[in-house]
Design a protein around this motif. Structure first.
Motif, PDB file in Angstrom:
ATOM      1  N   MET A   1       0.831  -1.218   0.000  1.00 29.77           N
ATOM      2  CA  MET A   1       0.000   0.000   0.000  1.00 29.77           C
ATOM      3  C   MET A   1       0.857   1.257   0.000  1.00 29.77           C
ATOM      4  N   LEU A   2       1.942   1.229   0.803  1.00 32.80           N
ATOM      5  CA  LEU A   2       2.815   2.401   0.876  1.00 32.80           C
ATOM      6  C   LEU A   2       3.502   2.656  -0.453  1.00 32.80           C
ATOM      7  N   TYR A   3       3.929   1.595  -1.138  1.00 28.02           N
ATOM      8  CA  TYR A   3       4.553   1.759  -2.444  1.00 28.02           C
ATOM      9  C   TYR A   3       3.582   2.332  -3.466  1.00 28.02           C
ATOM     10  N   MET A   4       2.293   2.133  -3.251  1.00 28.27           N
ATOM     11  CA  MET A   4       1.264   2.671  -4.140  1.00 28.27           C
ATOM     12  C   MET A   4       0.812   4.061  -3.726  1.00 28.27           C
ATOM     13  N   GLY A   5       1.443   4.620  -2.664  1.00 27.31           N
ATOM     14  CA  GLY A   5       1.064   5.947  -2.202  1.00 27.31           C
ATOM     15  C   GLY A   5      -0.195   5.949  -1.371  1.00 27.31           C
ATOM     16  N   LEU A   6      -0.468   4.845  -0.663  1.00 25.16           N
ATOM     17  CA  LEU A   6      -1.669   4.718   0.168  1.00 25.16           C
ATOM     18  C   LEU A   6      -1.255   4.444   1.608  1.00 25.16           C
ATOM     19  N   TYR A   7      -1.819   5.217   2.534  1.00 20.02           N
ATOM     20  CA  TYR A   7      -1.498   5.043   3.953  1.00 20.02           C
ATOM     21  C   TYR A   7      -2.678   4.371   4.639  1.00 20.02           C
ATOM     22  N   PRO A   8      -2.467   3.206   5.267  1.00 20.01           N
ATOM     23  CA  PRO A   8      -3.589   2.473   5.869  1.00 20.01           C
ATOM     24  C   PRO A   8      -4.076   3.123   7.156  1.00 20.01           C
ATOM     25  N   ALA A   9      -5.390   3.063   7.367  1.00 20.62           N
ATOM     26  CA  ALA A   9      -5.984   3.632   8.575  1.00 20.62           C
ATOM     27  C   ALA A   9      -5.902   2.679   9.756  1.00 20.62           C
ATOM     28  N   SER A  10      -5.553   1.426   9.510  1.00 23.41           N
ATOM     29  CA  SER A  10      -5.400   0.438  10.580  1.00 23.41           C
ATOM     30  C   SER A  10      -4.358  -0.583  10.148  1.00 23.41           C
ATOM     31  N   ARG A  11      -3.805  -1.288  11.118  1.00 20.98           N
ATOM     32  CA  ARG A  11      -2.752  -2.264  10.827  1.00 20.98           C
ATOM     33  C   ARG A  11      -3.316  -3.665  10.607  1.00 20.98           C
ATOM     34  N   LYS A  12      -4.516  -3.921  11.073  1.00 26.30           N
ATOM     35  CA  LYS A  12      -5.131  -5.241  10.953  1.00 26.30           C
ATOM     36  C   LYS A  12      -6.404  -5.127  10.123  1.00 26.30           C
ATOM     37  N   LYS A  13      -6.531  -5.992   9.115  1.00 26.52           N
ATOM     38  CA  LYS A  13      -7.723  -6.028   8.266  1.00 26.52           C
ATOM     39  C   LYS A  13      -8.060  -4.630   7.736  1.00 26.52           C
ATOM     40  N   THR A  14      -7.104  -4.049   7.051  1.00 27.69           N
ATOM     41  CA  THR A  14      -7.262  -2.680   6.556  1.00 27.69           C
ATOM     42  C   THR A  14      -8.411  -2.583   5.558  1.00 27.69           C
ATOM     43  N   ARG A  15      -9.301  -1.644   5.803  1.00 30.50           N
ATOM     44  CA  ARG A  15     -10.409  -1.375   4.897  1.00 30.50           C
ATOM     45  C   ARG A  15     -10.387   0.059   4.371  1.00 30.50           C
ATOM     46  N   THR A  16      -9.700   0.931   5.083  1.00 31.17           N
ATOM     47  CA  THR A  16      -9.669   2.349   4.717  1.00 31.17           C
ATOM     48  C   THR A  16      -8.227   2.785   4.521  1.00 31.17           C
ATOM     49  N   VAL A  17      -7.976   3.525   3.450  1.00 32.01           N
ATOM     50  CA  VAL A  17      -6.649   4.075   3.201  1.00 32.01           C
ATOM     51  C   VAL A  17      -6.782   5.546   2.832  1.00 32.01           C
ATOM     52  N   PHE A  18      -5.717   6.283   3.055  1.00 32.22           N
ATOM     53  CA  PHE A  18      -5.631   7.693   2.659  1.00 32.22           C
ATOM     54  C   PHE A  18      -4.475   7.826   1.683  1.00 32.22           C
ATOM     55  N   THR A  19      -4.674   8.567   0.632  1.00 35.90           N
ATOM     56  CA  THR A  19      -3.567   8.817  -0.294  1.00 35.90           C
ATOM     57  C   THR A  19      -2.577   9.790   0.333  1.00 35.90           C
ATOM     58  N   PHE A  20      -1.323   9.678  -0.059  1.00 36.21           N
ATOM     59  CA  PHE A  20      -0.306  10.599   0.437  1.00 36.21           C
ATOM     60  C   PHE A  20      -0.682  12.035   0.075  1.00 36.21           C
ATOM     61  N   GLU A  21      -1.255  12.226  -1.113  1.00 36.34           N
ATOM     62  CA  GLU A  21      -1.644  13.564  -1.555  1.00 36.34           C
ATOM     63  C   GLU A  21      -2.714  14.151  -0.646  1.00 36.34           C
ATOM     64  N   ALA A  22      -3.666  13.316  -0.195  1.00 36.87           N
ATOM     65  CA  ALA A  22      -4.729  13.807   0.688  1.00 36.87           C
ATOM     66  C   ALA A  22      -4.167  14.252   2.032  1.00 36.87           C
ATOM     67  N   LEU A  23      -3.217  13.504   2.564  1.00 37.98           N
ATOM     68  CA  LEU A  23      -2.619  13.846   3.852  1.00 37.98           C
ATOM     69  C   LEU A  23      -1.756  15.099   3.736  1.00 37.98           C
ATOM     70  N   ASP A  24      -0.999  15.215   2.658  1.00 35.12           N
ATOM     71  CA  ASP A  24      -0.200  16.423   2.448  1.00 35.12           C
ATOM     72  C   ASP A  24      -1.096  17.645   2.250  1.00 35.12           C
ATOM     73  N   ASP A  25      -2.217  17.448   1.570  1.00 34.45           N
ATOM     74  CA  ASP A  25      -3.150  18.555   1.338  1.00 34.45           C
ATOM     75  C   ASP A  25      -3.737  19.056   2.647  1.00 34.45           C
ATOM     76  N   TYR A  26      -4.078  18.143   3.545  1.00 34.69           N
ATOM     77  CA  TYR A  26      -4.610  18.572   4.837  1.00 34.69           C
ATOM     78  C   TYR A  26      -3.555  19.309   5.642  1.00 34.69           C
TER      79      TYR A  26
END
Length: 259
Positions: free
Chosen positions: A1-26
């Protein structure tokens, strides 16, 4: 996920991710416009479904947690600790220091200590307080988990609390500063606040804060708080440089300063 530019919202059974661009924008929007996380998330829901924003799945809680992790990781990366997980981060290790201030081994000649005009290499420190940076008491203190305790500009929490528990400010019956807010605030009630302001040490020439030298006030601008902040700034300097201290209530601070 990290190599794809996606940051997981949880470490177990990840269902939600945030893009690096979204986090930098905030981060950028919060820095420049002072927009809160709630307002920023409202904007995201409008961008997702402008006509029906309330139908967008609510990931606001995840944004609060992940944005803090993201900022901490970026700070570690910038300071060079992102790839050295075994190295302990020193006090103030993630903070940026004034690049223009005299620093032996960085911007001073090798023979600076033998220069008869030592005043050229003097550090100018500015001490002051800010009473707008107060903080309400939290209902559940355990919800406040620090990710970089003492690694930035604020002092490490536990040693500072131990210091406050072992010290007290002298009672000044007749203050020499007339109607000075830093003095009068000591006698006011702050039952609903656990922090009534902050005190800091900054570079007097360039305005940059000293790493690991910002303290929380409990009741007014007590001298013991500024004592601690000043000592932490001196410990950060570490070299035998001359120091010139500026403080708006130096007339009172100087009374027991040398002690």
């Amino acid at each position: 996920m990290l190599y794809m530019g996606l940051y997981p919202a949880s470490r177990k059974k990840t269902r939600t991710v945030f893009t690096f661009e979204a986090l930098d924008d905030y981060d950028l929007e919060n820095l420049e416009t002072k927009a809160s996380a709630a307002k920023h998330y409202d904007k995201l829901t409008r961008l997702t479904a402008n006509a029906f924003p309330t139908m967008v799945p609510n990931q606001y809680r995840e944004l609060l947690v992940i944005s803090r992790e993201w900022r901490n990781l970026k700070a570690r990366q910038r300071a060079g600790y992102a790839y050295r997980s075994t190295d302990a981060i020193p006090a103030g290790g993630l903070a940026l220091f004034c690049p223009a201030c005299p620093q032996p081994g960085v911007n001073l000649p090798n023979d600076w200590q033998s220069d008869p005009d030592r005043k050229k290499y003097m550090r100018t420190l500015l001490a002051d307080g800010n009473f707008k940076q107060d903080h309400l008491k939290m209902k559940y203190d355990s919800d406040d988990v620090p990710l970089s305790d003492g690694h930035g500009y604020m002092v490490t929490r536990a040693p500072f609390e131990e210091y406050l528990a072992s010290t007290s400010d002298p009672v000044t019956l007749e203050p020499s500063c007339h109607e000075h807010r830093a003095v009068t605030q000591q006698n006011q009630s702050h039952a609903h606040l656990d922090v009534t302001g902050i005190g800091a040490i900054a570079c007097g020439r360039h305005g940059c804060f000293y790493p690991h030298s910002v303290v929380n006030f409990r009741k007014g601008e007590g001298q013991r708080y500024m004592d601690y902040a000043f000592i932490q700034a001196i410990l950060y300097i570490r070299q035998s440089l001359l120091v010139f201290l500026l403080y708006d209530i130096m007339c009172q601070f100087w009374v027991n300063f040398l002690k």
